[in-house]
Design a protein around this motif. Structure first.
Motif, short mmCIF file in Angstrom:
data_model
loop_
_atom_site.label_atom_id
_atom_site.label_comp_id
_atom_site.label_asym_id
_atom_site.label_seq_id
_atom_site.Cartn_x
_atom_site.Cartn_y
_atom_site.Cartn_z
N ALA A 13 0.63 -1.14 -0.08
CA ALA A 13 0.03 0.04 -0.15
C ALA A 13 0.91 1.44 -0.14
O ALA A 13 0.49 2.24 -0.72
N ALA A 14 1.95 1.27 0.57
CA ALA A 14 2.81 2.44 0.77
C ALA A 14 3.49 2.80 -0.44
O ALA A 14 3.62 3.86 -0.85
N VAL A 15 3.88 1.70 -1.42
CA VAL A 15 4.23 1.82 -2.65
C VAL A 15 3.07 2.76 -3.58
O VAL A 15 3.43 3.51 -4.33
N ARG A 16 1.96 1.96 -3.58
CA ARG A 16 0.90 2.50 -4.37
C ARG A 16 0.57 4.07 -3.93
O ARG A 16 0.39 4.99 -4.97
N THR A 17 0.71 4.39 -2.77
CA THR A 17 0.48 5.71 -2.24
C THR A 17 1.59 6.57 -2.79
O THR A 17 1.37 7.92 -3.24
N ALA A 18 2.92 6.29 -2.80
CA ALA A 18 4.05 6.69 -3.27
C ALA A 18 3.87 7.15 -4.77
O ALA A 18 4.28 8.32 -5.40
N ILE A 19 3.35 6.23 -5.70
CA ILE A 19 3.07 6.47 -7.10
C ILE A 19 2.06 7.54 -7.14
O ILE A 19 2.04 8.55 -8.24
N GLU A 20 1.08 7.37 -6.47
CA GLU A 20 -0.29 8.27 -6.43
C GLU A 20 0.15 9.65 -6.23
O GLU A 20 -0.40 10.81 -6.64
N VAL A 21 1.21 10.03 -5.28
CA VAL A 21 1.80 11.37 -5.09
C VAL A 21 2.12 11.91 -6.28
O VAL A 21 1.90 13.22 -6.42
N GLU A 22 2.88 11.08 -7.28
CA GLU A 22 3.19 11.59 -8.40
C GLU A 22 2.04 11.59 -9.59
O GLU A 22 2.04 12.89 -10.28
N THR A 23 1.28 10.68 -9.76
CA THR A 23 0.19 10.73 -10.80
C THR A 23 -1.01 11.45 -10.47
O THR A 23 -1.99 11.62 -11.47
N GLY A 24 -1.38 11.53 -9.13
CA GLY A 24 -2.64 11.99 -8.83
C GLY A 24 -3.63 10.84 -8.59
O GLY A 24 -3.26 9.84 -8.61
N HIS A 45 -4.81 4.92 -15.38
CA HIS A 45 -5.50 5.69 -15.80
C HIS A 45 -5.96 6.83 -14.58
O HIS A 45 -6.54 6.27 -13.54
N THR A 46 -5.49 8.07 -14.75
CA THR A 46 -5.77 8.89 -13.51
C THR A 46 -6.57 10.04 -13.91
O THR A 46 -7.04 10.20 -15.02
N THR A 47 -6.80 11.18 -13.11
CA THR A 47 -7.67 12.32 -13.45
C THR A 47 -6.96 13.11 -14.45
O THR A 47 -7.87 13.79 -15.24
N GLY A 48 -5.81 13.10 -14.54
CA GLY A 48 -5.31 13.98 -15.49
C GLY A 48 -4.69 13.27 -16.77
O GLY A 48 -4.04 13.91 -17.52
N GLY A 49 -4.91 11.84 -16.92
CA GLY A 49 -4.57 11.30 -18.05
C GLY A 49 -4.09 9.70 -17.70
O GLY A 49 -4.20 9.24 -16.83
N THR A 50 -3.35 9.14 -18.64
CA THR A 50 -2.83 7.81 -18.62
C THR A 50 -1.21 7.86 -18.24
O THR A 50 -0.41 8.70 -19.07
N VAL A 51 -0.77 7.11 -17.49
CA VAL A 51 0.62 6.89 -17.00
C VAL A 51 1.02 5.49 -17.40
O VAL A 51 0.36 4.77 -16.80
N PHE A 52 2.08 5.11 -17.96
CA PHE A 52 2.70 3.88 -18.26
C PHE A 52 3.82 3.78 -16.99
O PHE A 52 4.50 4.45 -16.85
N LEU A 53 3.45 2.48 -16.20
CA LEU A 53 4.22 2.34 -15.07
C LEU A 53 5.00 0.70 -15.15
O LEU A 53 4.58 0.03 -15.86
#
Length: 269
Positions: A13-24, A45-53
């Protein structure tokens, strides 16, 4: 061996949170199972677009490829998708790239994608090799030639991608984009066309036609015939090592292609 795949929701969960800090906020995840060099491969797929991880555990033996991609990205865009962020947190190393909406290149004879791939090879050959840490072609291939001195023919100052798996080439309406730069290398400029030849043969081209596909590339015209012979020999040995004692169909196809090209070079000699 390929990196063991993991779904985004299986990350701590902490890794997912760290990613969402960047992606929204992430609204939806598409896990992708075609990658060989990453454990995590997904579209967020984020509120601002799509990011490839793409990501690996920090203790994975290939984790250095993540840093290699981060270091090289400023020098290879727009040929490559732009790196948006690099997160190292809680045992994971994650890269986030802009998403390229395209299809994987079709290398089959007559494919309309082939001219775009050739243009990408030409564009890559025009890029200066950046002054960053890169492996050297003569070092990477030294164990696969009959005599260590044979690898000297692979020396050079060109920037090479080296992994021409068609899944690493995304085709859009106007061009080909190269992804997965973890194995970027410094070496002779003709080596990338030579790497591509094996993938062309694996896709159904004869060795003669595969060489014709790269014949007009300026980098290819610089290749000494004996150096090409040495590379074909090294490639066959490399794919034998990758295949091991029980290769799957995909790996066996590449090994057969490498052996076929080696035989073609031997016959020419």
């Amino acid at each position: 061996m390929p990196a063991a795949p993991i779904a985004f929701d299986e990350l701590p969960a902490a890794v997912r949170t760290a990613i969402e800090v960047e992606t929204g906020p992430i609204r939806r995840i598409e896990n992708i199972n075609t990658g060989l060099n990453s454990s995590l491969s997904a579209r967020a797929h984020t509120t601002g677009g799509t990011v490839f991880l793409k990501g690996l555990r920090t203790d994975h033996r290939w984790v250095w490829t993540q840093q290699r991609e981060a270091d090289i990205n400023p020098y290879v865009t727009p040929l490559a998708p732009r790196l948006l962020f690099h997160v190292i947190a809680h045992g994971w190393n994650i890269l986030g790239f802009e998403t390229i909406e395209g299809h994987h290149a079709d290398y089959a004879p007559g494919s309309p994608d082939l001219p775009k791939v050739t243009d990408a090879l030409r564009e890559l050959a025009s890029l200066p090799c950046p002054d960053i840490e890169l492996r050297h072609a003569e070092q990477r291939l030294a164990d696969y030639v009959p005599h260590p001195a044979d690898a000297d023919a692979f020396q050079g100052d060109a920037l090479l991608h080296t992994d021409w798996n068609n899944h690493n080439v995304l085709i859009t309406d106007d061009r080909a984009h190269l992804v997965d730069w973890g194995w970027a290398t410094r070496g002779a400029a003709w080596l990338d066309p030579a790497h591509w030849i094996i993938w062309l043969i694996a896709a159904g081209h004869t060795p003669v036609d595969a060489e014709k596909s790269v014949a007009l590339l300026p980098a290819w015209t610089l290749a000494p015939p004996r150096a090409l012979d040495a590379f074909a020999h090294a490639s066959a040995n490399l794919w034998e090592e990758i295949a091991g004692s029980a290769p799957d169909d995909w790996t066996m196809n590449l090994l057969d292609a490498a052996r076929l090209w080696q035989q073609h070079r031997n016959d020419r000699s």
